[in-house]
Design a protein around this motif. Structure first.
Motif, short mmCIF file in Angstrom:
data_model
loop_
_atom_site.label_atom_id
_atom_site.label_comp_id
_atom_site.label_asym_id
_atom_site.label_seq_id
_atom_site.Cartn_x
_atom_site.Cartn_y
_atom_site.Cartn_z
N TYR A 134 0.74 -1.17 0.20
CA TYR A 134 0.11 0.02 0.04
C TYR A 134 0.69 1.22 -0.02
CZ TYR A 134 -3.55 -3.38 1.16
OH TYR A 134 -4.47 -4.33 1.20
N THR A 135 1.98 1.34 0.63
CA THR A 135 2.77 2.46 1.06
C THR A 135 3.91 2.39 0.16
OG1 THR A 135 3.71 1.36 3.12
CG2 THR A 135 1.76 2.86 3.16
N GLY A 136 4.63 1.27 -0.18
CA GLY A 136 5.95 0.83 -0.69
C GLY A 136 7.06 1.12 0.21
N GLU A 137 6.56 1.07 1.52
CA GLU A 137 7.79 0.85 2.61
C GLU A 137 8.43 -0.23 2.64
OE1 GLU A 137 6.92 1.51 7.21
OE2 GLU A 137 6.20 3.43 6.45
N PHE A 138 9.76 -0.12 2.59
CA PHE A 138 10.77 -1.31 2.89
C PHE A 138 10.25 -2.15 4.18
CE2 PHE A 138 14.69 -3.05 4.52
CZ PHE A 138 15.19 -3.92 3.35
N ILE A 139 10.30 -3.62 3.93
CA ILE A 139 9.89 -4.44 4.85
C ILE A 139 11.44 -5.28 5.18
CG2 ILE A 139 8.86 -6.61 5.71
CD1 ILE A 139 6.50 -5.30 4.00
N ASP A 140 11.80 -5.90 4.14
CA ASP A 140 13.09 -6.46 4.30
C ASP A 140 13.39 -6.88 2.84
OD1 ASP A 140 11.85 -9.05 3.46
OD2 ASP A 140 11.53 -10.08 5.64
N MET A 141 14.96 -7.58 3.06
CA MET A 141 15.52 -7.91 1.84
C MET A 141 16.43 -9.06 2.04
SD MET A 141 17.97 -5.20 -0.10
CE MET A 141 16.97 -3.84 -0.29
N VAL A 142 16.19 -10.24 1.23
CA VAL A 142 16.92 -11.24 1.09
C VAL A 142 17.78 -11.53 0.41
CG1 VAL A 142 16.29 -14.00 1.55
CG2 VAL A 142 14.53 -12.42 2.54
N PHE A 143 19.21 -11.86 0.40
CA PHE A 143 20.18 -12.08 -0.46
C PHE A 143 20.27 -13.56 -0.85
CE2 PHE A 143 20.63 -7.85 1.67
CZ PHE A 143 21.12 -7.22 0.35
N PRO A 144 21.02 -13.79 -2.09
CA PRO A 144 21.09 -15.35 -2.42
C PRO A 144 21.59 -16.21 -1.57
CG PRO A 144 21.89 -13.82 -4.11
CD PRO A 144 21.74 -12.91 -2.81
N MET A 145 22.44 -15.71 -0.59
CA MET A 145 23.27 -16.74 0.43
C MET A 145 22.48 -16.67 1.58
SD MET A 145 25.11 -18.36 -1.31
CE MET A 145 26.38 -19.22 -0.15
N ASP A 146 21.01 -16.25 1.80
CA ASP A 146 20.47 -16.01 2.82
C ASP A 146 20.58 -15.05 3.72
OD1 ASP A 146 18.57 -18.30 1.90
OD2 ASP A 146 20.00 -19.76 3.07
N GLY A 147 21.18 -14.02 3.24
CA GLY A 147 21.35 -13.01 4.19
C GLY A 147 20.41 -12.13 4.34
N VAL A 148 20.04 -11.39 5.28
CA VAL A 148 18.69 -10.75 5.49
C VAL A 148 18.81 -9.49 5.92
CG1 VAL A 148 16.32 -10.81 6.34
CG2 VAL A 148 17.32 -12.70 5.68
#
Length: 127
Positions: free
Chosen positions: A96-110
């Motif tokens: 709804y807002t475009g606010e960032f929640i999280d990011m998951v990288f290829p080697m399971d880094g969050v």
């Protein structure tokens, strides 16, 4: 006395109607379009690239993007997210807002907003 009771009942009914209209609007509030969600995801990944000296490519756009399940409960609780994959990185945004929640990288880094809130303070209305 009867006129006072009728006015009181009418005021209560009016307040209930206003509350229902506002509630229905909140449930039906429009989702962020896919192209805007993609541009915000690119900005967020660029911010991580800058702050962590990473080299994820954001020039090619998204590999894929999707909304989470469109169930009645998710709509009612406004629990909808965009998940956008860019160069192997999954970026989750509030739909709804475009606010960032999280990011998951290829080697399971969050990376989450709570870890680095200053990285993701992007003016949502002007982006």
């Amino acid at each position: 006395m009867r006129v006072g009771k009728k006015i009181g009942v009418l005021i209560i009914l009016l307040l209930i109607m206003v509350t229902l209209v506002i509630g229905l609007y909140q449930i039906q509030k429009p989702l962020l379009p896919e192209n805007q969600a993609l541009s915000k995801a690119i900005m967020y990944l660029d911010a991580v690239n800058r702050n962590m000296d990473l080299t994820y490519n954001t020039n090619n756009g998204a590999e894929s993007s999707w909304l989470n399940e469109d169930t009645f409960w998710n709509q009612l609780t406004r629990d909808r997210t965009w998940t956008i994959n860019i160069d192997g990185v999954a970026v989750d945004l509030d739909a709804y807002t475009g606010e960032f929640i999280d990011m998951v990288f290829p080697m399971d880094g969050v990376i989450t907003r709570g870890e680095h809130p200053d990285w993701f303070e992007i003016d949502i209305d002007n982006s």
